[in-house]
Design a protein around this motif. Sequence first.
Motif, mmCIF file in Angstrom:
data_model
loop_
_atom_site.group_PDB
_atom_site.id
_atom_site.type_symbol
_atom_site.label_atom_id
_atom_site.label_comp_id
_atom_site.label_asym_id
_atom_site.label_seq_id
_atom_site.Cartn_x
_atom_site.Cartn_y
_atom_site.Cartn_z
ATOM 1 N N ALA A 176 0.865 -1.171 0.000
ATOM 2 C CA ALA A 176 0.000 0.000 0.000
ATOM 3 C C ALA A 176 0.905 1.225 0.000
ATOM 4 O O ALA A 176 2.071 1.148 0.409
ATOM 5 N N HIS A 177 0.384 2.356 -0.441
ATOM 6 C CA HIS A 177 1.267 3.484 -0.737
ATOM 7 C C HIS A 177 0.988 4.691 0.143
ATOM 8 O O HIS A 177 -0.155 5.121 0.288
ATOM 9 N N ARG A 178 2.058 5.227 0.717
ATOM 10 C CA ARG A 178 1.987 6.481 1.460
ATOM 11 C C ARG A 178 1.871 7.649 0.473
ATOM 12 O O ARG A 178 2.064 7.498 -0.730
ATOM 13 N N GLY A 179 1.610 8.822 1.007
ATOM 14 C CA GLY A 179 1.649 10.021 0.180
ATOM 15 C C GLY A 179 3.034 10.205 -0.424
ATOM 16 O O GLY A 179 4.042 9.999 0.249
ATOM 17 N N GLY A 180 3.081 10.559 -1.699
ATOM 18 C CA GLY A 180 4.364 10.703 -2.383
ATOM 19 C C GLY A 180 4.865 9.426 -3.004
ATOM 20 O O GLY A 180 5.911 9.419 -3.656
ATOM 21 N N GLU A 181 4.168 8.327 -2.790
ATOM 22 C CA GLU A 181 4.514 7.042 -3.406
ATOM 23 C C GLU A 181 3.398 6.639 -4.377
ATOM 24 O O GLU A 181 2.226 6.974 -4.138
ATOM 25 N N PRO A 182 3.767 5.885 -5.391
ATOM 26 C CA PRO A 182 5.102 5.617 -5.907
ATOM 27 C C PRO A 182 5.683 6.859 -6.589
ATOM 28 O O PRO A 182 4.973 7.856 -6.754
ATOM 29 N N VAL A 183 6.948 6.771 -6.997
ATOM 30 C CA VAL A 183 7.619 7.908 -7.627
ATOM 31 C C VAL A 183 7.578 7.695 -9.140
ATOM 32 O O VAL A 183 8.459 7.053 -9.726
ATOM 33 N N ILE A 184 6.537 8.217 -9.773
ATOM 34 C CA ILE A 184 6.315 8.029 -11.199
ATOM 35 C C ILE A 184 6.853 9.242 -11.956
ATOM 36 O O ILE A 184 6.368 10.363 -11.762
ATOM 37 N N PRO A 185 7.839 9.066 -12.832
ATOM 38 C CA PRO A 185 8.375 10.204 -13.574
ATOM 39 C C PRO A 185 7.347 10.785 -14.543
ATOM 40 O O PRO A 185 6.488 10.069 -15.075
ATOM 41 N N ASP A 186 7.430 12.086 -14.786
ATOM 42 C CA ASP A 186 6.617 12.710 -15.821
ATOM 43 C C ASP A 186 6.906 12.042 -17.162
ATOM 44 O O ASP A 186 8.054 11.683 -17.454
ATOM 45 N N GLY A 187 5.885 11.900 -17.955
ATOM 46 C CA GLY A 187 6.069 11.312 -19.277
ATOM 47 C C GLY A 187 6.002 9.803 -19.310
ATOM 48 O O GLY A 187 6.195 9.201 -20.374
ATOM 49 N N THR A 188 5.732 9.171 -18.159
ATOM 50 C CA THR A 188 5.612 7.707 -18.135
ATOM 51 C C THR A 188 4.423 7.271 -18.982
ATOM 52 O O THR A 188 3.319 7.804 -18.845
ATOM 53 N N ARG A 189 4.649 6.276 -19.837
ATOM 54 C CA ARG A 189 3.608 5.845 -20.775
ATOM 55 C C ARG A 189 2.834 4.620 -20.299
ATOM 56 O O ARG A 189 1.739 4.362 -20.774
ATOM 57 N N ARG A 190 3.410 3.861 -19.372
ATOM 58 C CA ARG A 190 2.752 2.644 -18.902
ATOM 59 C C ARG A 190 3.153 2.401 -17.459
ATOM 60 O O ARG A 190 4.338 2.482 -17.110
ATOM 61 N N ILE A 191 2.161 2.114 -16.600
ATOM 62 C CA ILE A 191 2.425 1.812 -15.190
ATOM 63 C C ILE A 191 1.876 0.428 -14.903
ATOM 64 O O ILE A 191 0.675 0.177 -15.062
ATOM 65 N N ILE A 192 2.745 -0.475 -14.478
ATOM 66 C CA ILE A 192 2.374 -1.857 -14.175
ATOM 67 C C ILE A 192 2.473 -2.057 -12.672
ATOM 68 O O ILE A 192 3.512 -1.781 -12.064
ATOM 69 N N LEU A 193 1.397 -2.548 -12.078
ATOM 70 C CA LEU A 193 1.399 -2.817 -10.640
ATOM 71 C C LEU A 193 1.506 -4.322 -10.407
ATOM 72 O O LEU A 193 0.740 -5.100 -10.961
ATOM 73 N N LEU A 194 2.467 -4.705 -9.574
ATOM 74 C CA LEU A 194 2.658 -6.103 -9.175
ATOM 75 C C LEU A 194 2.001 -6.354 -7.817
ATOM 76 O O LEU A 194 2.076 -5.526 -6.912
ATOM 77 N N ALA A 195 1.353 -7.502 -7.704
ATOM 78 C CA ALA A 195 0.846 -7.974 -6.418
ATOM 79 C C ALA A 195 1.209 -9.442 -6.286
ATOM 80 O O ALA A 195 1.207 -10.180 -7.279
#
Length: 244
Positions: A125-144
């Motif tokens: 689970a993510h705190r404020g400020g997490e995750p650190v996603i750079p500007d311009g990211t085209r795809r975000i994959i979440l692992l569980a």
Amino acid sequence: MMTDNLSKTLCIRRGITAVIGSGGKTTLLRELARELSACGSVILTTSTHIRPFPDLPCLASFSPDSLENEAVIRSRLSVSPLLCIGTPAKEGKLSAPPLPFDHLARLADYVLIEADGSRGLPIKAHRGGEPVIPDGTRRIILLAGFSGFGKPVRNAVHVPERFLALTGAGEQDLLTPELCGEAIQKEHLADVIVLNQADDLHCPDSALRTETLSLCRRFAKKTDLPVFAGSLREHFLIRIDRES
């Protein structure tokens, strides 16, 4: 649907891809880097911290001159299409490189970023400020990590206090697929979910496979994101159909 091409299944495009969550980020990054380096140049890096890949070319020494650094990266990629980049940090880890991520995306066809930390637990689970996603990211994959199901929340989740706030569960409660899916849905940080460590989906024992598939479907029904489940180590994923 079974896949032998993770990058195609997960719709990885040229540019920046961020991997977040827990339960297999390093394995996924390695497999994607291996696949994509067969058709283009790949930079493997982090926006937080990552352990170096001992068998991969690595650049961890930089000049104060960014143009010189860019020239070095271009030169290294001309020799090998895959390069791990980062700044030396504590405990042998690498932190983010000194060059902006959008600059890296101009130097390589693909930039793969580990954008999250999880301390080895299967769920994050993510705190404020997490995750650190750079500007311009085209795809975000979440692992569980499927291996977290059935364990007490306090033993299976990194940042359990955030998970409890999202779901209303207690820290002694067992982690169910529904609770995990609910937390991920409420955070809604990604484009696609990979439920890793569900190795029995590839098992010849039909009873084990059926039970595992049922748990995966229970998880998938709690989120509107595409869900793939299976074993990254076995290079095996299937798309989870919520309706079956």
